[in-house]
Scaffold this motif. Structure first.
Motif, short mmCIF file in Angstrom:
data_model
loop_
_atom_site.label_atom_id
_atom_site.label_comp_id
_atom_site.label_asym_id
_atom_site.label_seq_id
_atom_site.Cartn_x
_atom_site.Cartn_y
_atom_site.Cartn_z
N TYR A 51 25.41 23.35 14.49
CA TYR A 51 26.21 24.45 13.92
C TYR A 51 27.58 24.41 14.30
N MET A 52 27.89 24.46 15.73
CA MET A 52 29.14 24.69 16.04
C MET A 52 29.69 23.01 16.60
N VAL A 53 30.93 22.83 16.07
CA VAL A 53 31.46 21.44 16.59
C VAL A 53 32.69 21.49 17.23
N ILE A 55 36.36 21.17 18.52
CA ILE A 55 37.90 21.10 17.62
C ILE A 55 38.63 20.22 18.43
N GLU A 56 38.93 19.11 17.83
CA GLU A 56 39.73 18.35 18.73
C GLU A 56 40.59 17.31 17.85
N GLY A 57 41.47 16.50 18.26
CA GLY A 57 42.47 15.72 17.83
C GLY A 57 43.36 16.44 16.71
N GLU A 58 43.51 15.89 15.57
CA GLU A 58 44.48 16.39 14.64
C GLU A 58 44.16 17.81 14.19
N MET A 59 42.88 18.17 13.92
CA MET A 59 42.54 19.33 13.88
C MET A 59 42.78 20.45 15.02
N LEU A 60 42.62 20.13 16.14
CA LEU A 60 42.99 21.00 17.37
C LEU A 60 44.45 21.31 17.19
N GLU A 61 45.30 20.41 16.82
CA GLU A 61 46.88 20.38 16.90
C GLU A 61 47.18 21.30 15.59
N ASN A 62 46.57 21.09 14.54
CA ASN A 62 46.81 21.91 13.28
C ASN A 62 46.39 23.24 13.64
N TYR A 63 45.17 23.59 14.08
CA TYR A 63 45.04 25.07 14.42
C TYR A 63 45.84 25.56 15.70
N TYR A 64 46.16 24.87 16.44
CA TYR A 64 46.72 25.49 17.61
C TYR A 64 47.80 24.80 18.01
N PRO A 65 48.95 24.67 17.25
CA PRO A 65 50.24 23.69 17.54
C PRO A 65 50.70 23.86 18.97
N GLY A 66 50.72 22.74 19.85
CA GLY A 66 51.10 22.97 21.35
C GLY A 66 50.07 23.14 22.28
N ILE A 67 48.87 23.51 21.79
CA ILE A 67 47.82 23.50 22.88
C ILE A 67 47.41 22.78 23.85
N SER A 68 47.66 21.41 23.20
CA SER A 68 47.33 20.09 23.71
C SER A 68 48.33 19.70 25.06
N ASP A 69 49.64 20.40 24.81
CA ASP A 69 50.44 20.32 25.83
C ASP A 69 50.33 21.13 27.03
N ILE A 70 49.21 21.92 27.16
CA ILE A 70 49.25 22.83 28.28
C ILE A 70 47.96 22.18 29.09
N ALA A 79 33.95 25.48 16.50
CA ALA A 79 33.86 26.15 15.10
C ALA A 79 32.81 25.58 14.35
N PRO A 80 32.41 26.39 13.35
CA PRO A 80 31.13 25.95 12.60
C PRO A 80 32.04 24.54 11.66
N MET A 81 31.15 23.59 11.25
CA MET A 81 31.42 22.53 10.65
C MET A 81 31.92 23.12 9.15
N MET A 82 30.86 23.65 8.71
CA MET A 82 30.89 24.22 7.27
C MET A 82 30.32 25.68 7.33
N SER A 83 31.26 26.62 7.28
CA SER A 83 30.49 28.08 7.20
C SER A 83 31.66 29.00 6.63
N SER A 84 30.97 29.96 5.77
CA SER A 84 32.14 30.73 5.28
C SER A 84 32.12 32.22 6.34
#
Length: 161
Positions: A51-53, A55-70, A79-84
């Protein structure tokens, strides 16, 4: 002589007790295993294995810009792969409190942008409006859950009580 020695011992014990109480109240004295905490949540809410996958790579940076620099010592983003249904978690332990503050600001930006229209649907924006970013020393959590928001926030806070 015995009386003054007894008084000195009592004072020494009292000071020792007060000093140890101060150390226990410090959230940094707590050593929290964030991946294990996530696993507990997964079992408690019966999310299932896929259910939950991460969040890494490009998706991580798109969701939380700058987080990978910390710099972090522990990091879980799911986050769920597919869920409303809104159900997104970030759990991290940063190297310093300053880094944790920067992470909290990035995570709060995600919460605000989703609540202000980024989540598209009124129910989703309402759920994001209740999301929380919580910091305890170097530990930071972003919890966004339509179904279990306050329960998960309480569970996270209980780790530091």
């Amino acid at each position: 002589m015995k009386k003054s020695m007894t008084i000195l011992l009592v004072l020494a014990l009292a000071l020792g007790t007060l000093a140890s109480c101060g150390k226990q109240a410090d959230s940094e004295a707590v050593d929290v295993d964030l991946p294990a905490f996530y696993t507990e949540l997964e079992e408690k809410y019966q999310w299932g294995e896929n259910y939950m996958v991460d969040i890494e790579g490009e998706m991580l940076e798109n969701y939380y810009p700058g987080i990978s620099d910390i710099p972090v010592t522990q990091f879980v983003a799911k986050a769920p792969m597919m869920s409303s249904v809104v159900n997104e978690l970030v759990l991290m332990q940063c190297e310093t409190e300053k880094d944790a503050g920067a992470a909290a600001a990035i995570l709060q930006t995600r919460v605000d942008s989703q609540a202000e229209g980024g989540a598209w649907y009124p129910e989703s924006m309402e759920a994001w409006g209740k999301a929380q970013v919580i910091q305890h020393g170097t530990y930071v959590a972003m919890i966004a859950s339509a179904s279990y928001q306050q329960e998960m926030a309480d569970d996270f806070n209980a780790l530091f009580a």
